[in-house]
Design a protein around this motif. Structure first.
Motif, short mmCIF file in Angstrom:
data_model
loop_
_atom_site.label_atom_id
_atom_site.label_comp_id
_atom_site.label_asym_id
_atom_site.label_seq_id
_atom_site.Cartn_x
_atom_site.Cartn_y
_atom_site.Cartn_z
N LEU A 66 0.88 -1.16 0.00
CA LEU A 66 0.00 0.00 0.00
C LEU A 66 0.92 1.21 0.00
N ARG A 67 0.82 2.03 -1.06
CA ARG A 67 1.71 3.18 -1.22
C ARG A 67 0.89 4.46 -1.24
N PHE A 68 1.28 5.42 -0.41
CA PHE A 68 0.66 6.74 -0.41
C PHE A 68 1.66 7.73 -0.99
N TYR A 69 1.18 8.69 -1.77
CA TYR A 69 2.07 9.70 -2.32
C TYR A 69 1.30 10.95 -2.69
N ALA A 70 2.02 12.05 -2.84
CA ALA A 70 1.45 13.33 -3.25
C ALA A 70 2.11 13.74 -4.57
N TRP A 71 1.54 14.71 -5.22
CA TRP A 71 2.01 15.13 -6.54
C TRP A 71 2.67 16.51 -6.45
N SER A 72 3.91 16.58 -6.92
CA SER A 72 4.61 17.86 -6.99
C SER A 72 5.55 17.80 -8.17
N PRO A 73 5.27 18.54 -9.20
CA PRO A 73 4.16 19.47 -9.39
C PRO A 73 2.85 18.71 -9.63
N PRO A 74 1.73 19.45 -9.66
CA PRO A 74 0.46 18.82 -10.01
C PRO A 74 0.58 18.13 -11.38
N ALA A 75 -0.28 17.14 -11.60
CA ALA A 75 -0.19 16.39 -12.85
C ALA A 75 -1.56 15.90 -13.30
N VAL A 76 -1.67 15.67 -14.59
CA VAL A 76 -2.81 14.98 -15.16
C VAL A 76 -2.33 13.58 -15.49
N SER A 77 -2.98 12.57 -14.92
CA SER A 77 -2.61 11.19 -15.27
C SER A 77 -3.63 10.66 -16.26
N LEU A 78 -3.12 10.09 -17.33
CA LEU A 78 -3.96 9.53 -18.39
C LEU A 78 -4.07 8.03 -18.21
N GLY A 79 -5.22 7.48 -18.56
CA GLY A 79 -5.40 6.03 -18.54
C GLY A 79 -4.52 5.38 -19.60
N ARG A 80 -4.24 4.13 -19.41
CA ARG A 80 -3.31 3.39 -20.27
C ARG A 80 -3.61 3.52 -21.76
N GLY B 30 2.02 24.62 -15.35
CA GLY B 30 3.06 23.87 -14.64
C GLY B 30 2.64 22.46 -14.25
N PHE B 31 1.65 21.90 -14.94
CA PHE B 31 1.18 20.55 -14.66
C PHE B 31 1.93 19.55 -15.54
N ASP B 32 2.40 18.48 -14.94
CA ASP B 32 2.96 17.37 -15.71
C ASP B 32 1.83 16.56 -16.33
N ILE B 33 2.16 15.79 -17.35
CA ILE B 33 1.23 14.82 -17.93
C ILE B 33 1.92 13.47 -17.86
N VAL B 34 1.26 12.51 -17.21
CA VAL B 34 1.83 11.17 -17.05
C VAL B 34 0.79 10.14 -17.48
N ARG B 35 1.25 8.93 -17.69
CA ARG B 35 0.34 7.85 -18.09
C ARG B 35 0.38 6.77 -17.02
N VAL C 203 -6.33 15.70 -23.30
CA VAL C 203 -5.81 16.80 -22.50
C VAL C 203 -5.19 17.87 -23.41
N ASN C 204 -5.28 19.11 -22.97
CA ASN C 204 -4.67 20.23 -23.67
C ASN C 204 -3.26 20.39 -23.11
N ALA C 205 -2.28 19.84 -23.80
CA ALA C 205 -0.90 19.82 -23.31
C ALA C 205 -0.35 21.23 -23.11
N GLU C 206 -0.66 22.14 -24.00
CA GLU C 206 -0.16 23.52 -23.87
C GLU C 206 -0.71 24.18 -22.61
N ALA C 207 -2.00 23.99 -22.33
CA ALA C 207 -2.59 24.55 -21.12
C ALA C 207 -1.94 23.95 -19.87
N CYS C 208 -1.65 22.67 -19.91
CA CYS C 208 -0.96 22.03 -18.77
C CYS C 208 0.42 22.63 -18.58
N ARG C 209 1.17 22.81 -19.67
CA ARG C 209 2.51 23.40 -19.56
C ARG C 209 2.44 24.81 -18.96
#
Length: 122
Positions: free
Chosen positions: A20-34, A51-56, A42-48
């Motif tokens: 069981l792993r707990f964690y926080a996000w720094s910087p904020p991020a949008v996580s995409l489903g597989r 300052g939001f990361d985009i992860v999968r 997602v609007n990548a430019e708006a995220c940039r």
């Protein structure tokens, strides 16, 4: 997300225990489903600009914004009996544990781990 992927690989090894792993996000991020199409989801430019990361994620589902929250993941070997072999049953087991919350009698072992960026984290 890289830590979850490594924990999933470890869960396939003999003698692996649930994690069981707990964690926080720094910087904020949008996580995409597989299987999500990043360009449509997602609007990548708006995220940039914000300052939001985009992860999968290695799991499915839709995009989720992670900001000022505590996130958890549970990784467990298949067939150990703590979780049913279906999504709804597993969800119910996890939800029941979360409802019990801090009052539950948990035997936790905390250890430092090295994050992909080289920092040490719980």
């Amino acid at each position: 997300m890289a830590i979850d992927e490594e924990l999933l690989r470890e869960a396939g090894k003999a003698g692996a225990l649930p994690v069981l792993r707990f964690y926080a996000w720094s910087p904020p991020a949008v996580s995409l489903g597989r299987f999500q199409d990043a360009e449509r989801a997602v609007n990548a430019e708006a995220c940039r600009r914000r300052g939001f990361d985009i992860v999968r994620r290695i799991t499915g589902g839709r995009a989720v914004l992670h900001r000022e929250e505590l996130t958890y993941s549970i990784i467990a070997p298949a067939g150990i009996g703590q979780f049913p072999n279906n999504v709804l049953g597993t969800y119910k087991v996890i939800a029941a544990g979360l409802r019990r919350g801090p009052g539950a009698n948990l035997a936790l072992t905390l250890r430092w781990c090295r994050a992909p960026d080289g920092t040490r984290r719980w």
